[in-house]
Design a protein around this motif. Structure first.
Motif, short mmCIF file in Angstrom:
data_model
loop_
_atom_site.label_atom_id
_atom_site.label_comp_id
_atom_site.label_asym_id
_atom_site.label_seq_id
_atom_site.Cartn_x
_atom_site.Cartn_y
_atom_site.Cartn_z
N ILE A 152 0.83 -1.21 0.00
CA ILE A 152 0.00 0.00 0.00
C ILE A 152 0.86 1.26 0.00
CG2 ILE A 152 -2.10 -0.98 0.95
CD1 ILE A 152 -1.20 -0.18 3.72
N GLY A 153 2.11 1.12 -0.46
CA GLY A 153 2.96 2.29 -0.64
C GLY A 153 3.62 2.77 0.63
N MET A 154 3.67 4.08 0.79
CA MET A 154 4.42 4.69 1.90
C MET A 154 3.55 4.81 3.15
SD MET A 154 7.23 4.92 0.39
CE MET A 154 8.22 5.77 1.61
N VAL A 155 2.88 3.74 3.49
CA VAL A 155 2.15 3.64 4.75
C VAL A 155 3.05 2.92 5.74
CG1 VAL A 155 0.13 2.70 5.93
CG2 VAL A 155 -0.09 3.63 3.61
N GLY A 156 3.21 3.47 6.93
CA GLY A 156 4.18 2.92 7.86
C GLY A 156 3.58 2.43 9.15
N GLN A 157 4.41 1.74 9.90
CA GLN A 157 4.08 1.36 11.27
C GLN A 157 5.23 1.80 12.15
OE1 GLN A 157 3.49 -2.83 10.66
NE2 GLN A 157 5.63 -3.34 11.03
N VAL A 158 4.91 2.18 13.37
CA VAL A 158 5.90 2.73 14.29
C VAL A 158 6.87 1.65 14.74
CG1 VAL A 158 6.24 3.86 16.52
CG2 VAL A 158 4.27 4.49 15.09
N THR A 159 8.16 1.95 14.68
CA THR A 159 9.17 1.04 15.22
C THR A 159 9.71 1.55 16.56
OG1 THR A 159 10.90 2.13 13.90
CG2 THR A 159 9.85 0.17 12.96
#
Length: 293
Positions: A152-159
């Motif tokens: 879904i591209g530049m969708v992130g999750q927090v690291t």
């Protein structure tokens, strides 16, 4: 005279909560209808300013999905969603960062400053506040097949969350206003769900409360009645029974993650109610659903 006495009684009711939360940090996710209605926007700014004057430390994390969609439409860029997530290519990410970190963030900052507060706008890039990595969606395809992986591209999750910039601002009596844009190891920019960011920041700060503003009264039971208090066990039971469903599931999961990480309480409240934040924190009954350890 009775009207003035009633006002004094309201302050007396709030007194134990003012004393209890003096010096405590509250993380508030601001979104939904509360960001559209002019009266609610003014009321929210006043609420946050008052919390600071009362000696609490509010931290605001905001969304901005409708504003992003409006800007994309004006630019002729079609929005596409997969399982509620905005597909974010490079061009869309530029718009997301511009709208969230610029227009929306600075409007909130200006409203709070106009109400007498001292707000400072941030994105996750500032001080490497929010480090993130690319998120992939996994969709089951059957018992014998591996799940489908959806890009879904530049969708992130927090690291990780580095709270240094927040703590520096708090030490100088500023109110942090945070746009949910994260940064990757290589400097990539990621669009991140604001509820997830608020939950992770609340956990990192060991906040006393995580408060999510929504467009519903809170968590409802099978009869559509508000549930005032939930435990982890009751939340999981409600999901299993289909009582908690749809878009409420990720919200309660954010609350459970925050509580598991040390946040004392999480609240899901109706941002369509004027002064909802104050009513939830400083009254005996509250107006939404609290989730406790």
């Amino acid at each position: 005279m009775q009207e003035w006495i009633n006002k004094a009684q309201i302050l007396i009711e709030a007194l134990p909560y003012m004393r209890r939360f003096l010096g405590h940090t509250l993380v508030i996710k601001y979104g939904g209808h509360a960001m559209k209605d002019e009266g609610l926007k003014q009321g929210f700014a006043q609420n946050i300013t008052l919390l600071k004057y009362l000696g609490l430390n509010p931290v605001v994390v905001h969304g901005g999905g409708p504003q992003i969609s409006q800007t994309l439409n004006r630019m002729g860029i079609k929005s596409q969603f997969v399982d509620g997530m905005r597909v974010t290519d490079g061009e869309t990410m530029d718009v997301v960062e511009m709208v969230l970190g610029g227009k929306v963030n600075k409007e909130i900052v200006n409203l709070i400053n106009a109400a007498g507060g001292r707000a400072v706008g941030l994105t996750g890039k500032d001080g490497q506040l929010i480090k993130a990595q690319k998120m992939h969606l996994h969709r089951p395809r059957g018992q014998e097949e591996p799940p489908e992986i959806i890009d879904i591209g530049m969708v992130g999750q927090v690291t990780s969350i580095d709270t240094a910039v927040i703590e520096t601002l708090q030490a100088h009596n500023f109110i942090p206003i945070i746009a949910p844009v994260g940064v990757g190891e290589g400097g990539e920019t990621y669009n991140i769900n604001a509820d997830l960011v608020a939950s992770q920041i609340a956990a990192a700060l060991k906040a006393s409360k995580l408060i999510l503003l929504t467009d519903v009264p809170g968590v409802l039971d099978e009869n559509g009645q508000l549930i005032s208090t939930l435990t982890r066990e009751l939340v999981l039971e409600g999901i299993a029974q289909g009582i908690i469903k749809g878009g409420m599931i990720p919200k309660v999961n954010c609350c459970l993650e925050a509580i598991a990480a040390g946040v004392a309480k999480a609240h899901i409240i109706d941002g369509r109610v004027l002064h909802a934040v104050l009513l939830e924190i400083f009254t005996d009954q509250g107006i939404g659903t609290e989730i406790v350890a």
